[in-house]
Design a protein around this motif. Structure first.
Motif, PDB file in Angstrom:
ATOM      1  N   CYS A 124      -2.117  -3.838  -1.382  1.00 56.28           N
ATOM      2  CA  CYS A 124      -3.187  -3.846  -0.564  1.00 56.28           C
ATOM      3  C   CYS A 124      -2.717  -3.821   0.974  1.00 56.28           C
ATOM      4  N   VAL A 125      -3.245  -2.762   1.664  1.00 55.70           N
ATOM      5  CA  VAL A 125      -2.994  -2.581   3.050  1.00 55.70           C
ATOM      6  C   VAL A 125      -4.136  -3.334   3.978  1.00 55.70           C
ATOM      7  N   CYS A 178      -7.385  -2.196   4.560  1.00 57.12           N
ATOM      8  CA  CYS A 178      -7.895  -1.373   5.360  1.00 57.12           C
ATOM      9  C   CYS A 178      -9.458  -1.646   5.476  1.00 57.12           C
ATOM     10  N   HIS A 179     -10.008  -2.445   4.663  1.00 60.77           N
ATOM     11  CA  HIS A 179     -11.382  -3.011   4.769  1.00 60.77           C
ATOM     12  C   HIS A 179     -12.257  -1.691   4.062  1.00 60.77           C
ATOM     13  N   CYS A 184     -12.842  -1.055   1.120  1.00 57.96           N
ATOM     14  CA  CYS A 184     -13.832  -1.761  -0.206  1.00 57.96           C
ATOM     15  C   CYS A 184     -14.726  -2.461   0.320  1.00 57.96           C
ATOM     16  N   PRO A 196      -8.344  -9.260  -0.234  1.00 58.05           N
ATOM     17  CA  PRO A 196      -9.810  -8.876  -0.384  1.00 58.05           C
ATOM     18  C   PRO A 196     -10.509  -9.975  -1.359  1.00 58.05           C
ATOM     19  N   CYS A 238     -11.108   2.683  -2.958  1.00 55.55           N
ATOM     20  CA  CYS A 238      -9.672   1.968  -2.338  1.00 55.55           C
ATOM     21  C   CYS A 238      -8.651   3.116  -2.322  1.00 55.55           C
ATOM     22  N   VAL A 282      -5.501   3.053  -1.397  1.00 50.00           N
ATOM     23  CA  VAL A 282      -4.122   2.974  -2.110  1.00 50.00           C
ATOM     24  C   VAL A 282      -4.342   2.582  -3.605  1.00 50.00           C
ATOM     25  N   ARG A 287      -7.266  -1.578  -6.559  1.00 47.76           N
ATOM     26  CA  ARG A 287      -8.243  -2.286  -7.273  1.00 47.76           C
ATOM     27  C   ARG A 287      -8.765  -1.337  -8.407  1.00 47.76           C
TER      28      ARG A 287
END
Ligand SMILES: Nc1nc2c(c(=O)[nH]1)N[C@H]1C(S)=C(S)[C@@H](COP(=O)(O)OP(=O)(O)OC[C@H]3O[C@@H](n4cnc5c(=O)[nH]c(N)nc54)[C@H](O)[C@@H]3O)O[C@H]1N2
Ligand SMILES: Nc1nc2c(c(=O)[nH]1)N[C@H]1C(S)=C(S)[C@@H](COP(=O)(O)OP(=O)(O)OC[C@H]3O[C@@H](n4cnc5c(=O)[nH]c(N)nc54)[C@H](O)[C@@H]3O)O[C@H]1N2
Ligand code: SF4
Ligand code: SF4
Ligand code: SF4
Ligand code: SF4
Ligand code: SF4
Ligand SMILES: [Mo]
Lengths: 1002, 316, 253
Positions: free
Chosen positions: C22-23, C25-26, C28, C82, C170, C172, C175
């Motif tokens: 998870c990077v 990035c918001h 999601c 997240p 997402c 990347v 999820r």
């Protein structure tokens, strides 16, 4: 269950199949420049949902945070509603609404007058729009050389270094081979233009787990947070790091010899004749072919021939008796020098020498011990068959952490050199060109000077690729011809122009005064300004003699009420990205990938509810009104009465080459070339608004020397011939400028520029400390100050977005915990950030993952009071801040008092990240609000009152569908990669690639 | 936790109300109910008034008071539901007994039995109220064993104090009542101070490390919250009171809620009936009411929710 | 009634979130807001959306943490985190609810709020240890992650869209969504293989959602056979020595 009636479970009937939309339309996202494909679900004429288009080559169904917030952008209260004419002083924000006809005739009058007298007195600069093929053409038809887009303050260092070295570039023109790479090294990237592709790539690479991902970055967030190793370099020192890696590889003799002789100019002989006018140029035969020494036949030979055994070292005597050495020998001697040994550079870079050595070893291990071979037969440029493709699975990517420094051009070239030595350019597992790249070095003609004659177009494009001093835009005295001084001796290879200097120079009338500044889609008085206070002054300063503004006219097209709008005299309101046609063209910044070329369109999915017009339509309309060739028919009527859509279909750059490559020809069957097809846009819409031409396997790699690919590229009209594109670690072009500085040739730099040219036009990559760092006192300004892109915000325009601003409505200055404790500052303390140019006030946030000599903040969160539809007391304005306030557009004065632009001396790239600061804790009285504040701006007429409570979507809930159950389908991100590494995980739904869809399980 | 006045008033007022009601019932059952009908009217009026006002105010912070009736349906699992039901049920026996005591002037026999039931249901109701909080694992400080006794005893004590006051007003003072009040306050003080001591010492098992699962090994620090501005979770559950401020309030609460009533009841028992006693008792009623409000404010303000572990706290 | 379903539903739909990739990035979080704004719990009211204190209803939020290395040879790291409703098996938010508005579905274990019954007493948000419940002050009812119950089964959407919004978007692929009640499901295997874990197990909510821990990264450092950190060995003592090796190397173009 025990069926107690009094239960929510029984009380609620959950509608599991609501009718989501009345209609779904495809188009292209423009919440940023990545240009993903989207499906817009419309309900009751409003946007219900925007989702990624699973079939789209760029995003395969994903959307980032910005793209997911498109609804709030489209309905932003800050949208401009009608053309505006300024009624009070610039910056007051007081306007009168006018009709489009009046607006266009005002603009046309101004422009006509300029073109009739002195076309260059129009300065036309555009931002990160994707219509540069149109705007550039318009400028050249107008006849002004003073045109550029945002590239000069963005990442021209990457573009120039790449194009002059490998015929392609990082930026969004290349990508790692995510699938095959074993070692991925990322320099200075927080987000990139390829927002989604990079995230998707990193996700796949990390999920596969076979590769090591190293991020070189002073800050450990985002991508760096998931990197297997984070190298927190001191800003501006990557060049030394790379040289040190090269040093280790050369000394250990771990480089790709075959690659060097086959694909690069490393074996070409360089004339060694100090003082001669061709010293440092390639020795050439009578036909101008470069020479190498062929060990097979033990004589000089045309280095471009196929069947040779070129020597990479050894002094040779030329026919004229002079000596020459292979370019490789020069570079090997330079980088094997002890000054590049890990121990020599470690302290400067801030990375232990042991780490540097290990990284070098890891690179060599990945490249040579983990060599991969794909059983794909291919034919090279010379027609020789190869039964497989051999890859050195080391890939690299770099962006603004490299480019936004005054040494960025050479640092980027250094990275390309490292890639070349490892043989990892466009090979399996390496860096890959995105079609239509690679292009010949150099791809296009030099910039067009312009005749300066009234009512005449330029004899070419305003932007181009200088190959020699003769190509510069300078007058007899060596003075710049362009308002931004691009292509002058100060910034000879400023191939994207220098937008960041346009306002300052126009105000100073240096090199000359202009009449009208015409801006499009760039917030130049704010977050794209270096030195915001100074820029605001330049925009509002009047000539005491005449009382006139020093920049007499400013026309601006924006879609929203940004900080720039109040400084315009005439505002041309644009549509939102969902209300217009757009064209993401191969002639501009294409969306192609290594897998094949692609382009795309935007179609209007909603009618504007305001009196606004797409800027491209407006530009064509203006062109017709002032009678620009190509935009006006003989009878004086508009060439493209249908506006931009008309142009997209019918405009031709060359025979059969137009803005869109897909479905050309009357039957719509030809791609790339073909006469205009009236049905073209419908074909695009049917296909989800994009065109993509996947390359066959045998053209996927070695595109610079792959006959199949080169032929294809030639047919498509991207390159003139199918000759091999030889990579240029040694740049003869740079040496040519250097020779001029040494007093050779017709065109020579003025005396005062010669040392600078001599130093910075080194044919091999060099490193110099960033200018500001060497100019200011290090103990006075001990810290580097940087910005990073927030992944969920796009520059200034994200803050008007009711959803995105809830994530970031203010920004703080991040400081290394140890450093902060030394300075006695704690979380949320207020501090002054002070540069040689000014100071700005903010709160701090302590963190671990940052280089101790570095402070940083999120970019473009700070806003001016009164704009963007935000309340004046919004945190963006009271607590958000910009480093731009304290970044100077000029360097401290030279000995003779002259101040260069704060830019790279080769390309003119704005050196945002050279900023040096100190931090002082605010006195008790000073805390509370950020400074400088620049006062509040009035809202233009017709702006809606913003709601206190927003209930978007309450009216979008459909009536009960009658369905309450169903089967779920499992979704595993990167399922293919998971399956490859995890026993038992079976096929099924993944990144919505239909081909991967398996059975639903329930 | 955010100390909402509606909840503070609800718990304190109903607590005192049920305490008083409980004692009135017991007096009756013991056949020692003051004969003056006006005493009954005032005493029961006050008790029912407090209870009803409390219950009413508890509906003020509801998003949908008009649906409040639904809260009676989930007695099988929800203490809040049980509390609601108990509260309503309590009206019946206590109401019947009050009517009998006031209108018929009868408190013996069957009515004594009704009184016992009434007294019990009062206790049960307060017990349910306490359990609403005591059963929330996400708020470790409330899971303390002292919470339930705290609620019961403070209800009893504040109720008893009112009763003392009234009996003195109506010249029907009984030494036993005064000394019971004294005992109740002494016990409450003991329990409450133990709660404070244990509460301040304990923080729940959950930590930033367990909340994120990133703790092994390593120190987990929040770098950035999801939003730069506030949100519901922080407004409702992120409330923080400075320790020094809390301690100051604790001392004030201790004085007003415990020291003063204890002293006054001691005084009245020694003084015996008389206008001074009435005055003294009145003062301490006033003091205790303010004190108990402060005590309840602290009860919420000092409670920490595990959600704060995701917003920069290391323990809750 | 809001006692939990007598037995744990066989189907327990939930999310698996990979903290290794998870990077932060918001995407999601925002896509969740976008879908649900017109969905089952519409609207997700935003208060003061353009003002001084914007606060809205979000079902999914991204936190960022730094973890200092305490162990020798380990590196500190930044972890993006997240968090949405974990659809717990023993969901206290359900049992405390006095009205029955808060419930856990038997067919798939999704925890929902019946907005027509909710009295807005907020007790469930007090009971949820994870902060996964969102009070809509304007509607006066509690809202929360619906696991996109109106999307994952939606026959009006093309199959590839029948996935929770946050999962489908997402970039990347951090999820995953599926049936964690079925040990043979892909997500369950993923959890087993990667050591997926519960948040705050001590709260005894038995969350359905699982988190995949960041993987050990130090292992990727190259070590030579002796186990010490690798470095390249010079091909010769000095530069001229190296050049000598190169002089007569035969390479064909
Ligand atoms: N400190 C610091 N400063 C930087 C940078 C940094 O890293 N640090 N980065 C630099 C870089 S690389 C760049 S590219 C610049 C970007 O800076 P800008 O080019 O100024 O980008 P934006 O802030 O997005 O401003 C674009 C303008 O276009 C408007 N706009 C948005 N959509 C439309 C549309 O559809 N039509 C029209 N006509 N207008 C529209 C917006 O309202 C806004 O006013 O910032 C530069 N500035
Ligand atoms: N979400 C989002 N996406 C965007 C944009 C946006 O505004 N928002 N803007 C778009 C635009 S216009 C552009 S130009 C691209 C830019 O995309 P990026 O190149 O990712 O731009 P930055 O965010 O400036 O990232 C610069 C990175 O380099 C690091 N850095 C700074 N100095 C150095 C150094 O000396 N050495 C190394 N190794 N690293 C260094 C910084 O810490 C930061 O992480 O992003 C594009 N995409
Ligand atoms: S990256 Fe995000 S904002 Fe940019 S185009 Fe793609 S979805 Fe839109
Ligand atoms: S979308 Fe994916 S990568 Fe981005 S924050 Fe959410 S889980 Fe992390
Ligand atoms: S996470 Fe919270 S809201 Fe979701 S089920 Fe568990 S307890 Fe309930
Ligand atoms: S707020 Fe609504 S859902 Fe939550 S406990 Fe109260 S009634 Fe139940
Ligand atoms: S499952 Fe749906 S509701 Fe839940 S967090 Fe993801 S998107 Fe939001
Ligand atoms: Mo940029």
């Amino acid at each position: 269950m025990d069926g107690d009636p009094a239960s929510g479970r029984d009380g609620e009937v959950v509608d599991t199949s609501p009718m989501v939309a009345d209609e779904v339309k495809h188009t292209t996202c423009y919440m940023c420049a990545c240009r993903c494909g989207i499906r817009v679900h419309l309900k009751n004429g409003k946007i219900r949902y925007i989702e990624g288009n699973p079939d789209h080559p760029i995003n395969r169904g994903v959307l980032c945070a910005k793209g997911s917030a498109g609804i709030m952008q489209h309905y932003s209260p800050a949208r401009l509603r009608k053309p505006l004419l300024r009624v009070r002083d610039r910056g007051a924000g007081e306007f009168r609404e006018i009709e489009w006809d009046e607006a266009l005739s005002i603009a046309a009058d101004w422009l006509r007058r300029i073109r009739k007298t002195d076309p260059k007195r129009l300065a036309f600069f555009t931002g990160r729009d994707q219509s540069q093929a149109l705007t550039g053409w318009w400028a050249s038809q107008f006849g002004t050389p003073n045109y550029a887009a945002h590239g000069g303050f963005c990442s021209v260092n990457m573009a120039a270094a790449g194009i002059y070295t490998i015929g392609g570039a990082f930026w969004e023109f290349g990508e790692p081979d995510w699938e095959h790479t074993r070692y991925f090294m990322m320099f200075g990237v927080a987000e990139d233009h390829d927002s989604n592709p990079i995230k998707m790539g990193i996700g796949r690479l990390k999920t596969l787990g076979k590769a090591k991902f190293v991020s070189v970055n002073p800050v450990r967030t985002g991508y760096s947070a998931v990197a297997d190793e984070w190298i927190g370099v001191r800003p501006g020192t990557d060049g030394l790091l790379v040289f040190s890696l090269i040093h280790e590889l050369l000394k250990a003799d771990r480089i790709d010899w075959e690659f060097l002789v086959r694909y690069t100019n490393a074996s070409w002989l360089v004339i060694q004749d100090r003082g001669a006018d061709d010293d440092g140029l390639f020795a050439r035969d009578e036909n101008g072919n470069p020479l190498c020494f062929d060990r097979a036949r033990n004589r000089l030979a045309n280095a471009l021939d196929a069947e040779l055994q070129p020597a990479l070292v050894g002094r040779r005597t030329l026919t004229d008796g002079r000596t020459a050495v292979p370019a490789f020998e020069l570079l090997a001697r330079r980088y094997m020098d002890d000054r590049y040994a890990p121990d020599a550079v470690a302290a400067t870079i801030g990375v232990p020498s042991a780490t540097i050595r290990r990284i070098a070893a890891e690179l060599a291990h990945a490249a040579f011990a983990q060599q991969i071979e794909l059983d794909i037969p291919w034919t090279d440029w010379a027609g020789r068959e190869h039964d497989r493709m051999i890859g050195r699975p080391v890939s690299m990517h770099a962006m603004r952490g490299i480019s936004a420094h005054s040494n960025g051009f050479h640092t980027c070239r250094a990275i390309h050199l490292l890639q070349i030595l490892l043989g990892s350019i466009d090979c399996p597992g390496g860096f890959r060109y995105k079609a239509p790249f690679p292009k010949p070095i150099l791809p296009a003609p030099p910039p067009a000077a312009g005749t300066g004659r009234p009512d005449t177009p330029l004899d070419g494009a305003p932007l181009g690729f200088p190959a020699r001093p003769e190509d510069l835009l300078v007058d007899a005295t060596g003075a710049p011809k362009r308002i931004d001084k691009a292509f002058s001796w100060e910034y000879p290879l400023a191939i994207h122009g220098m937008m960041h200097m346009a306002i300052h120079n126009a105000w100073k009338a240096d090199p000359y005064a202009i009449d009208t500044l015409f801006l499009y889609m760039a917030n130049m008085s704010w977050n794209s300004a270096m030195n915001v206070p100074g820029t605001i002054h330049a925009l509002t300063d009047r000539d005491p003699a005449t009382g006139e503004y020093r920049i007499p006219h400013i026309i601006y097209s924006d879609a929203y009420y940004s900080e720039m709008v109040p400084y315009a005299d005439l505002v041309l309101p644009d549509t939102t990205y969902l209300e217009r046609w757009d064209c993401i063209s191969l002639l501009d910044r294409p969306i192609g990938s290594a897998e094949g070329p692609a382009d795309s369109i935007r179609q209007p999915v909603l009618e504007p509810d305001r009196d606004v017009r797409p800027f491209q339509d407006v530009l064509l309309d203006l062109g017709a009104r002032i009678g620009l060739p190509g935009m006006t028919r003989r009878d004086g009527s508009p060439q493209y009465p249908g506006g931009y859509a008309d142009y997209m279909i019918n405009h031709e750059r060359g025979p059969g080459i137009g803005p869109l490559a897909g479905w050309r020809g009357h039957d719509g069957r030809s791609h790339g070339r073909g006469e205009p097809n009236p049905e073209q846009l419908n074909r695009y819409i049917e296909n989800g608004c994009f065109w993509h031409d996947p390359l066959p396997a045998d053209r996927l790699y070695f595109k610079h020397a792959n006959l199949g690919y080169l032929n294809y590229a030639q047919d498509m009209g991207w390159i003139a011939n199918n000759r091999q594109i030889v990579l240029q670690p040694y740049s003869e072009t740079l040496q040519r400028f250097r020779l001029a500085a040494r007093g050779h040739g017709e065109i020579q730099p003025p005396q005062r520029e010669r040392d600078r040219i001599e130093e910075h036009f080194d044919p091999l990559p060099t490193w110099h400390a960033p200018f500001e760092e060497s100019a200011v006192n290090g103990t006075q300004f001990p810290f580097h100050a940087l910005t990073q892109r927030p992944m969920h915000m796009y520059h200034s325009w994200g803050s008007q977005n009711a959803w995105l601003r809830q994530i970031s409505a203010r920004n703080r200055l991040y400081v290394a915990r140890a450093t902060a404790e030394r300075l006695g500052v704690a979380d949320d303390d207020w501090v002054w950030v002070i540069s040689h140019h000014g100071r700005v006030k903010t709160q701090v946030r302590l963190m671990e993952g940052v280089n101790p000599d570095t402070v940083w903040t999120w970019n473009a969160i700070g806003k001016r009071k009164g704009v963007w539809g935000l309340d004046p007391d919004a945190p963006e304005a009271t607590r958000g801040f910009l480093l731009n306030h304290i970044i100077s557009e000029l360097l401290p004065p030279r000995a003779d008092g002259y101040r260069y632009s704060n830019s790279d001396p080769v390309t003119g790239q704005a050196a945002w990240f050279d900023l040096r600061v100190r931090i002082e804790k605010c006195r008790p009285g000073e805390t509370g609000e950020t400074e400088p504040a620049f006062g509040s701006i009035a809202a233009p007429p017709g702006m809606p009152r913003t709601p206190r409570i927003m209930r978007y979507g309450e009216d979008l809930r459909p009536p009960f569908s009658g369905r309450t159950g169903g089967r779920h389908r499992e979704f595993i991100g990167n399922r293919a990669e998971v399956m490859a590494t995890m026993p038992g995980v079976a096929a099924g739904a993944s990144r919505a690639k239909p081909d991967e869809d398996g059975d639903d399980d329930s | 936790m955010h100390p909402a006045f509606s909840v503070i008033f609800f718990t304190t007022a109903s607590g005192a109300g049920y305490g008083l009601l409980f004692l009135l019932c017991l007096l009756g059952a013991a056949g020692r109910f003051p004969s003056d009908p006006w005493f009954g009217v005032i005493a029961f009026g006050l008790a029912f008034g407090l209870v009803s006002a409390g219950l009413l105010s508890s509906t003020f912070h509801l998003g949908h008071p008009e649906r409040a009736w639904r809260a009676f349906t989930q007695w099988r699992s929800s203490w809040l539901s049980r509390e609601g039901i108990a509260a309503i049920v309590t009206y019946v026996p206590t109401g019947v007994f009050a009517a009998a005591a006031i209108l018929l002037g009868r408190t013996e026999g069957i009515f004594a039995a009704v009184a016992i039931v009434g007294a019990l249901s009062c206790a049960v109701t307060v017990y349910c109220t306490a359990k609403i909080y005591a059963s929330l694992r996400a708020i470790p400080r409330w899971t303390s064993a002292w919470v339930v006794p705290g609620y019961l005893l403070l209800g009893l004590a504040t109720g008893a104090l009112l009763l003392t006051f009234l009996t003195h007003v109506f010249g029907a003072a009984q030494r036993s009542i005064d000394s019971l009040t004294f005992a109740a306050f002494a016990a409450a003080a003991l329990v409450k101070t133990s709660y404070w001591r244990s509460m301040l010492a304990t923080s729940g098992e959950s930590t930033a490390a367990s909340a994120t699962g990133l703790g092994r090994p390593g120190l987990v620090r929040l770098l950035d919250a999801p939003h730069t501005e506030s949100n519901y979770l922080l407004q409702e559950m992120g409330y923080r009171v400075a320790r020094r401020h809390a301690d100051r309030l604790r001392i004030i609460a201790g004085l007003l809620l415990f020291a003063v009533p204890l002293a006054s009841t001691l005084g009245t028992t020694i003084l015996g009936p008389g206008t001074t006693a009435v005055f003294v008792a009145g003062i301490s009623v006033l003091s205790a009411s303010i004190g108990v409000l402060i005590e309840r404010w602290l009860f919420f303000a000092e409670a920490r929710h595990t959600v704060t572990l995701y917003y920069g706290e290391n323990t809750a | 009634m809001t006692s939990l379903p007598p037995r744990i539903p066989d189907r327990q739909l939930g999310l698996v979130i990979d903290l290794d990739i998870c990077v932060g990035c918001h995407a999601c979080a925002v896509n969740c807001k976008e879908w649900n704004s017109g969905g089952h719990s519409a609207p997700l009211t935003d208060r003061d959306p353009y003002g001084a204190d914007p606060t809205g209803v979000w079902f999914n939020r991204i936190h960022s943490f730094e973890v200092d290395a305490q162990e020798e040879g380990k590196r500190g790291r930044t972890v993006h985190f997240p968090k949405s409703c974990l659809h717990c098996a023993d969901a206290p938010c359900v049992t405390v609810c006095p009205t029955g508005a808060s419930y856990k579905r038997e067919e798939d274990g999704i925890v929902l709020v019946n907005a027509d019954w909710c009295i807005g007493c907020k007790l469930c948000s007090w009971a949820c240890p994870y902060g996964a419940r969102e009070f809509d002050t304007d509607d006066g009812v509690m809202k929360k992650c619906t696991l996109c119950v109106d999307k994952i089964y939606n026959e009006n959407l093309p199959p590839e869209s029948r996935v929770p919004a946050c999962v489908a978007t997402c970039p990347v692929g951090a999820r995953h969504f599926g049936d964690l009640g079925d040990p043979d499901s892909g997500v369950s295997k993923l959890v087993a293989a990667r050591g997926g874990y519960d948040l705050m197990p001590e709260q005894r909510c038995r969350p359905t959602n699982k988190y995949l821990p960041p993987r050990r990264r130090e292992d990727k450092d190259l070590r030579d056979d002796s186990g010490t950190t690798a470095r390249l060995t010079p091909a010769a003592e000095n530069i001229d020595g190296v050049f000598l090796r190169w002089v007569d190397r035969l390479l064909s173009r």
